[in-house]
Design a protein around this motif. Structure first.
Motif, short mmCIF file in Angstrom:
data_model
loop_
_atom_site.label_atom_id
_atom_site.label_comp_id
_atom_site.label_asym_id
_atom_site.label_seq_id
_atom_site.Cartn_x
_atom_site.Cartn_y
_atom_site.Cartn_z
N ALA A 1 1.82 4.88 -10.41
CA ALA A 1 0.97 3.81 -9.86
C ALA A 1 1.47 2.41 -10.19
CB ALA A 1 -0.46 3.99 -10.37
N ASN A 2 2.71 2.28 -10.61
CA ASN A 2 3.18 0.98 -11.12
C ASN A 2 3.97 0.15 -10.13
OD1 ASN A 2 2.01 1.62 -13.53
ND2 ASN A 2 3.90 2.22 -14.55
N PHE A 3 4.13 0.60 -8.89
CA PHE A 3 4.98 -0.12 -7.95
C PHE A 3 4.27 -1.35 -7.38
CE2 PHE A 3 6.68 4.21 -7.83
CZ PHE A 3 8.01 3.95 -8.10
N LYS A 4 5.08 -2.37 -7.06
CA LYS A 4 4.56 -3.61 -6.49
C LYS A 4 5.11 -3.76 -5.07
CE LYS A 4 4.76 -5.94 -10.99
NZ LYS A 4 5.40 -7.03 -11.75
N ALA A 5 4.29 -4.32 -4.20
CA ALA A 5 4.75 -4.61 -2.85
C ALA A 5 5.65 -5.85 -2.87
CB ALA A 5 3.55 -4.85 -1.93
N GLY B 1 0.79 -1.23 0.00
CA GLY B 1 0.00 0.00 0.00
C GLY B 1 0.82 1.27 0.00
N ALA B 2 2.16 1.18 -0.06
CA ALA B 2 3.01 2.37 -0.03
C ALA B 2 2.89 3.15 -1.33
CB ALA B 2 4.46 1.98 0.21
N GLY B 3 2.84 4.49 -1.23
CA GLY B 3 2.77 5.35 -2.40
C GLY B 3 4.15 5.81 -2.83
N LYS C 1 10.85 11.19 -7.38
CA LYS C 1 9.41 11.41 -7.46
C LYS C 1 9.04 12.23 -8.70
CE LYS C 1 9.33 12.93 -3.14
NZ LYS C 1 8.82 13.50 -1.86
N LEU C 2 9.83 13.27 -8.98
CA LEU C 2 9.52 14.15 -10.10
C LEU C 2 9.52 13.41 -11.43
CD1 LEU C 2 9.06 17.00 -11.24
CD2 LEU C 2 11.56 17.28 -11.30
N VAL C 3 10.60 12.68 -11.70
CA VAL C 3 10.70 11.99 -12.99
C VAL C 3 9.67 10.87 -13.09
CG1 VAL C 3 12.21 10.68 -14.52
CG2 VAL C 3 13.12 12.60 -13.21
N THR C 4 9.45 10.18 -11.99
CA THR C 4 8.44 9.11 -12.01
C THR C 4 7.07 9.67 -12.35
OG1 THR C 4 9.69 7.83 -10.37
CG2 THR C 4 7.37 7.26 -10.67
N LYS C 5 6.74 10.83 -11.77
CA LYS C 5 5.44 11.46 -12.09
C LYS C 5 5.40 11.96 -13.52
CE LYS C 5 3.96 12.94 -7.49
NZ LYS C 5 3.58 14.09 -6.62
N ALA D 1 9.96 6.69 -2.35
CA ALA D 1 11.11 7.54 -2.68
C ALA D 1 11.88 7.92 -1.42
CB ALA D 1 10.65 8.78 -3.42
N ASP D 2 11.17 8.35 -0.38
CA ASP D 2 11.85 8.73 0.87
C ASP D 2 12.57 7.54 1.49
OD1 ASP D 2 10.86 11.27 0.54
OD2 ASP D 2 9.16 10.98 1.91
N LYS D 3 11.97 6.37 1.42
CA LYS D 3 12.58 5.16 1.98
C LYS D 3 13.84 4.79 1.19
CE LYS D 3 11.05 0.63 3.75
NZ LYS D 3 11.91 -0.36 3.10
#
Length: 344
Positions: A97-101, A64-66, A87-91, A71-73
């Motif tokens: 919305a493509n990350f997997k847990a 569930g992490a955004g 974060k900037l380039v990913t956006k 990015a901070d982690k």
């Protein structure tokens, strides 16, 4: 037409020149700022694509992490130098919305781009868990507590015989209940497929009966090559209306599958329970363990044999017999071996 009429008033010329100069200035400014933006974007992308001096390691994306949390982690754990840039380039690339847990392996000196690819498209690290054949459902649930990568959500003990013992690959963070559901689905799928290919002459008439008999076969022998023969003996006995007379069914009636720790007593053989096949002329009430793939397949397509009896032979296997007299001789040999080994 005279030359005077061809000339434009000086005031009009000045206004036209001013407009042209203004448009040229605006165009120049737009070109300049466009160049600045492009140069900035190129610099940002260069930093995003450039490898950095990091050690390889394991990074966990919490469920569930955004993007901001991830990015901070990543920055906190030293995998990237600039969380804002990540974060900037990913956006900008529309990938938020493509990350997997799960847990992911990050290679040494990976770029932010490479790290993104691993977290979005890579395969999470999976940990093996093996459930041994012949364990009861209670034993399997207890064994889950030793798997540190699973979340203990205090699952209910599944019904006996509903789980398929084998090795499962699990991501960190999977709950014990989720793994049990996976094991139950695997058993259902295996049984459904094998049932369609069963020998139509076998005496078991339902899938539930097949699992019950397979559980008895599983507990009688741990040797893969023998399962077909043991299943063949029990098939023959069922066809003749004979009792199965399986020692593990006595034990299950006493301990629900836990180790007895001693030889079975005569009084226990004579005691009627819902599982004691020395007393009931049928299959046990329920499975006595969770049978593995080979035992299930053996019951659905047993080996052709005339044998009606078997007993341990002292080597880890069994001696099979067609007649009671032959079986009694095999039993006498096994009793002698037990006495020589000090078994009681």
């Amino acid at each position: 037409m005279t030359a005077e009429t061809d000339k434009q008033p000086p005031q009009k010329l000045r206004k036209r020149d001013k407009r042209a100069l203004t448009l040229m200035a605006i165009a120049a400014l737009l070109t300049f700022f466009g160049g600045v933006v492009l140069a900035g974007y190129a610099a940002i992308n260069y930093k995003y694509e450039r490898g950095t001096e990091i050690e390889k390691g394991i990074f966990q994306v919490p469920k569930g992490a955004g993007l901001s949390t991830i990015a901070d982690k990543l920055e906190d754990e030293g995998f990237i130098e600039d969380a804002f840039l990540f974060k900037l380039v990913t956006k900008l690339r529309g990938n938020e919305a493509n990350f997997k847990a799960g847990e992911f392996g990050i290679e040494q000196n990976s770029s932010m781009s490479a790290i993104y690819d691993v977290l979005a498209d890579g395969k999470a690290i999976l940990y093996p868990f093996t459930a041994a054949e012949g364990l009861t459902s209670a034993m399997i649930v207890r064994s889950l507590d030793s798997v540190s990568t699973l979340v203990d959500d205090d699952p209910a003990i599944p019904a006996e015989g509903t789980l398929l013992p084998e090795t499962y690959l699990t991501p960190r963070g999977m709950t014990q209940s989720q793994l049990l559901q996976k094991m139950a689905l695997a058993r259902t799928q295996l049984l459904d497929e094998a049932w369609e290919k069963r020998d139509p002459t076998i005496p078991v008439k339902t899938k539930e009966e097949a699992i019950i008999l397979a559980s008895v076969v599983e507990k009688e022998t741990g040797i893969g090559m023998e399962r077909g023969m043991v299943a063949g003996v029990f098939t023959n006995r069922l066809r003749k209306g004979m009792k199965l007379q399986s020692d593990p069914t006595i034990i299950y009636g006493i301990t629900q599958g836990e180790a007895l720790g001693r030889r079975i007593r005569r009084s226990e053989i004579d005691r009627r329970t819902d599982w004691n096949t020395y007393q009931i002329p049928a299959l046990p009430k329920t499975p006595i363990c969770n049978p593995g793939r080979d035992a299930i397949l053996a019951v659905l397509n047993p080996s052709e044999t005339d044998a009606l009896f078997f007993v341990a032979d002292g080597t880890g296997g069994h001696a099979f017999a067609k007649t009671l007299r032959e079986h009694e001789r095999n039993v006498a040999k096994w009793r002698k071996i037990q006495r020589e080994r000090g078994l009681r």
